[in-house]
Scaffold this motif. Sequence first.
Motif, PDB file in Angstrom:
ATOM      1  N   GLN A   8       9.039 -15.791  17.299  1.00  0.00           N
ATOM      2  CA  GLN A   8       7.741 -16.423  17.096  1.00  0.00           C
ATOM      3  C   GLN A   8       7.921 -17.932  17.062  1.00  0.00           C
ATOM      4  O   GLN A   8       8.893 -18.429  16.494  1.00  0.00           O
ATOM      5  CB  GLN A   8       7.131 -15.925  15.775  1.00  0.00           C
ATOM      6  N   ALA A  10       7.711 -21.671  15.998  1.00  0.00           N
ATOM      7  CA  ALA A  10       7.657 -22.371  14.711  1.00  0.00           C
ATOM      8  C   ALA A  10       7.891 -23.854  14.940  1.00  0.00           C
ATOM      9  O   ALA A  10       9.034 -24.301  15.006  1.00  0.00           O
ATOM     10  CB  ALA A  10       8.693 -21.801  13.756  1.00  0.00           C
ATOM     11  N   ALA A  16       7.048 -23.042   8.433  1.00  0.00           N
ATOM     12  CA  ALA A  16       6.913 -21.666   8.919  1.00  0.00           C
ATOM     13  C   ALA A  16       7.732 -20.695   8.073  1.00  0.00           C
ATOM     14  O   ALA A  16       7.269 -19.602   7.745  1.00  0.00           O
ATOM     15  CB  ALA A  16       7.332 -21.572  10.382  1.00  0.00           C
ATOM     16  N   TYR A  20       6.093 -17.477   6.108  1.00  0.00           N
ATOM     17  CA  TYR A  20       6.511 -16.087   6.319  1.00  0.00           C
ATOM     18  C   TYR A  20       7.205 -15.499   5.098  1.00  0.00           C
ATOM     19  O   TYR A  20       7.077 -14.307   4.826  1.00  0.00           O
ATOM     20  CB  TYR A  20       7.338 -15.943   7.595  1.00  0.00           C
ATOM     21  N   LEU A  49      12.049 -16.965  13.760  1.00  0.00           N
ATOM     22  CA  LEU A  49      11.209 -18.144  13.910  1.00  0.00           C
ATOM     23  C   LEU A  49      12.030 -19.162  14.677  1.00  0.00           C
ATOM     24  O   LEU A  49      13.152 -19.488  14.293  1.00  0.00           O
ATOM     25  CB  LEU A  49      10.800 -18.699  12.545  1.00  0.00           C
TER      26      LEU A  49
END
Length: 122
Positions: A8, A10, A16, A20, A49
């Motif tokens: 994902q 970031a 981030a 999370y 990330l």
Amino acid sequence: MRLVQVAQRAVDLERAAGFYADLLGVAPTATFDPPGLVFFDLEGTRLLLDRVAPSAYLYLEVPDIDATVQRLRAAGTTIVTEPHVIFPHEDDTLGPAGTDEWQAFIEDSEGNTVGLVEQRAR
């Protein structure tokens, strides 16, 4: 075959990772900066990330979608879509038969959309 890892985007790795960690209720399992990577273990699947990854749609199972959305809203998270029924599971094709699949969508700290999913008995 099983899913091993999802990456994902970031942009701000520290921000981030904090988002999370709060959302998942667990600390990162590893951080490598440089090059800008943070890993979380989601019951055997790694969430990565990554500063250079493209945005992905993540769908995370939660035990109580309403309580989760309330908690995230109170923390300042943008709620994109309120909890609602997506579809009923008449058989076991995509979820437990006799349940309704509830989903809500939030925006993470990096502008990615994240789906929250609850299988709720009718």
